[in-house]
Design a protein around this motif. Sequence first.
Motif, PDB file in Angstrom:
ATOM      1  N   LYS A  32       0.842  -1.188   0.000  1.00  0.00           N
ATOM      2  CA  LYS A  32       0.000   0.000   0.000  1.00  0.00           C
ATOM      3  C   LYS A  32       0.882   1.244   0.000  1.00  0.00           C
ATOM      4  O   LYS A  32       2.029   1.224   0.464  1.00  0.00           O
ATOM      5  CB  LYS A  32      -0.944   0.023   1.210  1.00  0.00           C
ATOM      6  N   VAL A  33       0.331   2.303  -0.550  1.00  0.00           N
ATOM      7  CA  VAL A  33       0.961   3.619  -0.501  1.00  0.00           C
ATOM      8  C   VAL A  33      -0.002   4.537   0.238  1.00  0.00           C
ATOM      9  O   VAL A  33      -1.156   4.701  -0.178  1.00  0.00           O
ATOM     10  CB  VAL A  33       1.249   4.172  -1.908  1.00  0.00           C
ATOM     11  N   ASN A  34       0.455   5.111   1.341  1.00  0.00           N
ATOM     12  CA  ASN A  34      -0.370   5.996   2.152  1.00  0.00           C
ATOM     13  C   ASN A  34       0.411   7.282   2.402  1.00  0.00           C
ATOM     14  O   ASN A  34       1.470   7.261   3.033  1.00  0.00           O
ATOM     15  CB  ASN A  34      -0.740   5.328   3.486  1.00  0.00           C
ATOM     16  N   VAL A  35      -0.091   8.394   1.878  1.00  0.00           N
ATOM     17  CA  VAL A  35       0.612   9.671   1.976  1.00  0.00           C
ATOM     18  C   VAL A  35      -0.364  10.750   2.438  1.00  0.00           C
ATOM     19  O   VAL A  35      -1.514  10.802   1.976  1.00  0.00           O
ATOM     20  CB  VAL A  35       1.230  10.083   0.630  1.00  0.00           C
ATOM     21  N   THR A  36       0.084  11.598   3.352  1.00  0.00           N
ATOM     22  CA  THR A  36      -0.740  12.710   3.822  1.00  0.00           C
ATOM     23  C   THR A  36      -0.011  14.042   3.635  1.00  0.00           C
ATOM     24  O   THR A  36       1.212  14.114   3.707  1.00  0.00           O
ATOM     25  CB  THR A  36      -1.084  12.563   5.321  1.00  0.00           C
ATOM     26  N   VAL A  37      -0.806  15.049   3.390  1.00  0.00           N
ATOM     27  CA  VAL A  37      -0.352  16.430   3.510  1.00  0.00           C
ATOM     28  C   VAL A  37      -0.937  16.928   4.813  1.00  0.00           C
ATOM     29  O   VAL A  37      -2.163  16.967   4.972  1.00  0.00           O
ATOM     30  CB  VAL A  37      -0.841  17.303   2.333  1.00  0.00           C
ATOM     31  N   GLN A  38      -0.100  17.285   5.780  1.00  0.00           N
ATOM     32  CA  GLN A  38      -0.620  17.673   7.083  1.00  0.00           C
ATOM     33  C   GLN A  38       0.059  18.925   7.606  1.00  0.00           C
ATOM     34  O   GLN A  38       1.224  19.185   7.328  1.00  0.00           O
ATOM     35  CB  GLN A  38      -0.506  16.526   8.084  1.00  0.00           C
ATOM     36  N   ASN A  39      -0.731  19.676   8.349  1.00  0.00           N
ATOM     37  CA  ASN A  39      -0.275  20.939   8.902  1.00  0.00           C
ATOM     38  C   ASN A  39      -0.318  20.863  10.420  1.00  0.00           C
ATOM     39  O   ASN A  39      -1.308  20.413  11.003  1.00  0.00           O
ATOM     40  CB  ASN A  39      -1.153  22.091   8.404  1.00  0.00           C
ATOM     41  N   SER A  40       0.767  21.300  11.049  1.00  0.00           N
ATOM     42  CA  SER A  40       0.832  21.347  12.501  1.00  0.00           C
ATOM     43  C   SER A  40       1.303  22.724  12.934  1.00  0.00           C
ATOM     44  O   SER A  40       2.474  23.074  12.730  1.00  0.00           O
ATOM     45  CB  SER A  40       1.789  20.271  13.034  1.00  0.00           C
ATOM     46  N   ASP A  41       0.379  23.506  13.479  1.00  0.00           N
ATOM     47  CA  ASP A  41       0.694  24.840  14.010  1.00  0.00           C
ATOM     48  C   ASP A  41       1.469  25.691  13.006  1.00  0.00           C
ATOM     49  O   ASP A  41       2.501  26.282  13.314  1.00  0.00           O
ATOM     50  CB  ASP A  41       1.485  24.710  15.313  1.00  0.00           C
ATOM     51  N   GLY A  42       0.975  25.689  11.769  1.00  0.00           N
ATOM     52  CA  GLY A  42       1.559  26.541  10.738  1.00  0.00           C
ATOM     53  C   GLY A  42       2.630  25.897   9.892  1.00  0.00           C
ATOM     54  O   GLY A  42       3.051  26.472   8.877  1.00  0.00           O
ATOM     55  N   GLU A  43       3.101  24.710  10.257  1.00  0.00           N
ATOM     56  CA  GLU A  43       4.113  24.015   9.478  1.00  0.00           C
ATOM     57  C   GLU A  43       3.468  22.891   8.677  1.00  0.00           C
ATOM     58  O   GLU A  43       2.758  22.060   9.231  1.00  0.00           O
ATOM     59  CB  GLU A  43       5.206  23.449  10.390  1.00  0.00           C
TER      60      GLU A  43
END
Length: 303
Positions: A32-43
């Motif tokens: 499987k390929v699992n990828v996220t675009v995630q933001n943490s406190d502005g980063e």
Amino acid sequence: MKILRPIIAVAALSALTNSAFAAQFTTDVYGKVNVTVQNSDGETELKSNSSRFGLKGSEKLKGGLEVFYKYEIQVDVADESTTENLKSRNQYIGLKGSFGEVILGRNDTVLKQSQGKFDLFSDLTADIKNVGWKGENRINDSITYKTPKVNGFQFGASYYIDEENDDSATSLSVTYGDSALKKGKYYAAVAMDNELNGYNVTRLTGGTKVGSVKLGAMFQTQESVDTGIEKDGFMVSAEYLMGAYNLKGQYQTLEDDSGFTVGADRKLGKNTKAFAFYTTFGSDDDASGSNKNYLGLGLEQKF
């Protein structure tokens, strides 16, 4: 290139074996390929979440026996390259029959396996290990044994051989029912690690299904072998299947640290899903407002 040679060799051997002994031996390529675009406190970051590639197969033997194997590798499709791109996951050979099954190699402990599918955000930022839960171990040099299921009950044991220190550690479990709640409405497990990776751990897991809702709960107590410090934690989770959507929520604690996550999966195809989640972590006795917050969008493809 050197790290890829064993994979290529196994794949070539599997292809030859399939063509010559298709009736006796089966092998599958999966992953499987699992990828996220995630933001943490502005980063903002792009993150690969335990994306993987593997081979697994089995062959029927005489006397009602069956030999099976798995060779699985984690692949970072977002950040790392060259040799850091690949990491070992479960890699073993096993034998099963009327006695149960025995596995030799690198494998998840029976305590880790006993949690079933109730950590709804496993491999993501909200994974229970990210709140400090111990026991999420995949151990080398291990021997795992599981009995046949009797009236829904099964006993499991993992034995770790410490070659350097001439020492050993164990993981034990007793489970009841189906951990995925696909073949039954109830699941329960009790598991213990003894001096494994520096901790003694006891974990209780339970789950049930009510209509389209799955409910899960875990309680854990852990003790550091070196310091004797003990910590307790619990987790509750719920998911609701609504057409092509799977709505999920989870709350987990370990002493004063806690985390809460909500999310939704959208099925796009048989093996494809898009998903989103929001996670917040913090300490209950922290008045500074230094909680960590994560907002993520992801895509997963299985094969």
